[in-house]
Enzyme design. Structure first.
Site, PDB file in Angstrom:
ATOM      1  N   ARG A  26      -3.131 -58.148  49.194  1.00 48.84           N
ATOM      2  CA  ARG A  26      -4.518 -58.037  49.660  1.00 48.84           C
ATOM      3  C   ARG A  26      -5.483 -57.725  48.518  1.00 48.84           C
ATOM      4  O   ARG A  26      -6.649 -58.134  48.560  1.00 48.84           O
ATOM      5  CB  ARG A  26      -4.611 -56.974  50.758  1.00 48.84           C
ATOM      6  CG  ARG A  26      -4.054 -57.468  52.096  1.00 48.84           C
ATOM      7  CD  ARG A  26      -4.022 -56.384  53.136  1.00 48.84           C
ATOM      8  NE  ARG A  26      -3.697 -56.939  54.447  1.00 48.84           N
ATOM      9  CZ  ARG A  26      -3.253 -56.225  55.463  1.00 48.84           C
ATOM     10  NH1 ARG A  26      -3.059 -54.920  55.310  1.00 48.84           N
ATOM     11  NH2 ARG A  26      -2.985 -56.785  56.626  1.00 48.84           N
ATOM     12  N   LYS A  51       7.028 -56.368  69.431  1.00 49.77           N
ATOM     13  CA  LYS A  51       6.546 -56.283  70.807  1.00 49.77           C
ATOM     14  C   LYS A  51       5.986 -57.599  71.335  1.00 49.77           C
ATOM     15  O   LYS A  51       5.137 -58.213  70.702  1.00 49.77           O
ATOM     16  CB  LYS A  51       5.471 -55.196  70.921  1.00 49.77           C
ATOM     17  CG  LYS A  51       5.986 -53.781  70.661  1.00 49.77           C
ATOM     18  CD  LYS A  51       4.867 -52.771  70.811  1.00 49.77           C
ATOM     19  CE  LYS A  51       5.357 -51.344  70.618  1.00 49.77           C
ATOM     20  NZ  LYS A  51       4.263 -50.355  70.767  1.00 49.77           N
ATOM     21  N   GLY A  80       0.360 -59.505  57.543  1.00 50.57           N
ATOM     22  CA  GLY A  80       1.279 -58.413  57.831  1.00 50.57           C
ATOM     23  C   GLY A  80       2.659 -58.573  57.242  1.00 50.57           C
ATOM     24  O   GLY A  80       2.844 -58.999  56.105  1.00 50.57           O
ATOM     25  N   GLY A  88      -3.518 -59.200  62.769  1.00 44.83           N
ATOM     26  CA  GLY A  88      -4.169 -58.956  64.053  1.00 44.83           C
ATOM     27  C   GLY A  88      -5.403 -59.808  64.248  1.00 44.83           C
ATOM     28  O   GLY A  88      -5.642 -60.356  65.333  1.00 44.83           O
TER      29      GLY A  88
END
Length: 403
Positions: A39, A207, A360, A384
């Protein structure tokens, strides 16, 4: 979406002007050492362009999720050092966010110099749900660049957040999308509008609930959705299969059953699993069929048969979106699934596929494989944000740039 970009700002002229830049410098740290500078590297082009054009650059960014104000373990000091090295230019670090040191340091900036403010989340107003509290912080941030200042949004990983340094400052200053944000939006627009088929989506991570929206949205667009990682066990449970002690979201089983039935021709699950006694790097492992996970074992990676199956699906794809690892890739014994899928995506890219790795852990995994630059078409800095964009949600940090 029509948004003014950094090129527009540079054309207007920035020499001698203060420019506030919201970057995404939220890099992983281990004992104060940056383990993946991706990043930081991605933020450099915008900062360098502004500094080279003579702007007085004030950078705001966050690191982690500090709970009670200032946390020395989450200081941006290591980031300032890394940024200095990559810019080949000394980057000052203010000891506070908008306090006396930040104000004095910003006022002392010469043309072409760069100042990094301390972790903006040390100020609780940054993430406040109270509009007035956020706006108060935003005003102080805007004051650091003066009356003739401008704001450049270049932290794509946070544009889905309505936060002071992302959203509210853009309501106070002339605003522009930095190189990174503009590039990310262009890529995601391609994934949602002009996708060349076959279109394959690879989803992993722990998840199902985190990926539900993107599954629902892309299941009608993609030719195949490959599911691995911890989330695959909720799908396997939805098929009535034993999953042992693997990670499962019981409240999502019915949803996964519905998705599997509705999109039976699109959703693809692993055929074998690497299981172990416990969640540990040194736990003995073995490969079992996906429908034969022992009651006392937990799945920690997809198996070699699944890698072959997924590689076949990906080999003919012309467009690929990947978000989430296939297993606990941080443990070498459970990294083969993620590595195999990454290599399949690289091979497809070499044959001309347009491939996007969605931020991520999956981005870290790709970089950890030391693949050559350009091995995939695009590595996103915002997992996200990418997912919410693909779901069709409005991202506050982008919407405010369009005003």
């Amino acid at each position: 979406m029509v948004i003014k970009t950094l090129e527009n700002l540079l054309a207007e002229g920035v020499s001698g002007r203060g420019v506030l830049v919201r970057s995404d410098l939220n890099v992983p740290l281990e004992n104060g050492t940056i383990t993946d500078p991706g990043r930081i590297t991605a933020s450099v082009p915008t900062l360098k362009a502004l500094a080279d054009a003579g702007a007085k650059v004030v950078v705001t960014a966050h690191l982690g999720r500090p709970r009670d104000g200032h946390d020395p373990n989450l200081s941006l000091a290591p980031v300032a050092a890394a940024l200095s090295e990559q810019l080949d230019h000394d980057v000052q670090l203010a000891s506070d966010v908008v306090g006396s040191d930040a104000v004095a340091s910003a006022q002392a900036l010469s043309d072409g110099e760069v100042l990094l403010l301390e972790n903006v989340r040390f100020d609780p107003r940054e993430t406040s749900k109270d509009d007035n509290e956020r706006l108060a912080l935003a005003r102080q941030l805007a004051e650091l660049v003066g009356d003739n200042g401008a704001f450049v949004s270049d932290g794509f990983g946070v544009v889905h957040r309505k936060q002071a340094s992302v959203y509210d400052v853009a309501t106070l200053l002339p605003h522009y999308a930095g190189k990174l944000v503009a590039a990310e939006v262009k890529v995601l627009e391609q994934l949602t509008s002009s996708t060349e088929r076959p279109y394959a989506v690879v989803l992993g991570g722990s998840k199902v609930s985190d990926k539900l929206g993107v599954i629902e949205k892309l299941a009608t667009k993609a030719d195949s959705i490959v599911i691995g990682g911890g989330m695959c066990f909720t799908f396997l449970a939805a098929h009535g299969l034993p999953v042992g002690t693997s990670l499962v979201q019981p409240e999502m089983v019915d949803t996964c059953r519905r998705l599997s039935e509705t999109y039976a021709d699109v959703i693809r699950l692993p055929v074998d699993i690497v299981v172990a006694d416990r969640f540990a790097a040194d736990s003995p492992s073995k490969v079992v069929a996906a429908d034969a996970i022992p009651d006392d074992k937990m799945g920690l990676d997809i198996g070699p048969g699944s890698v072959i199956r997924f590689r076949t699906l990906l080999s003919n794809a012309r467009t690929i979106f990947w978000n989430g690892p296939m297993g606990v890739f941080e443990f070498p014994a459970f990294a083969a699934g993620t590595k195999g899928v990454a290599e399949a995506i690289v091979a497809a890219t070499a044959k001309g596929a347009f491939s996007v790795v969605g931020g991520g852990d999956s981005a870290a995994a790709v970089r950890g494989l030391n693949l050559p630059e350009g091995a995939v078409s695009h590595i996103s800095t915002g997992g996200g944000a990418s997912l919410e964009y693909l779901e069709g949600k409005e991202l506050p940090g982008l919407a405010v740039l369009n005003t």
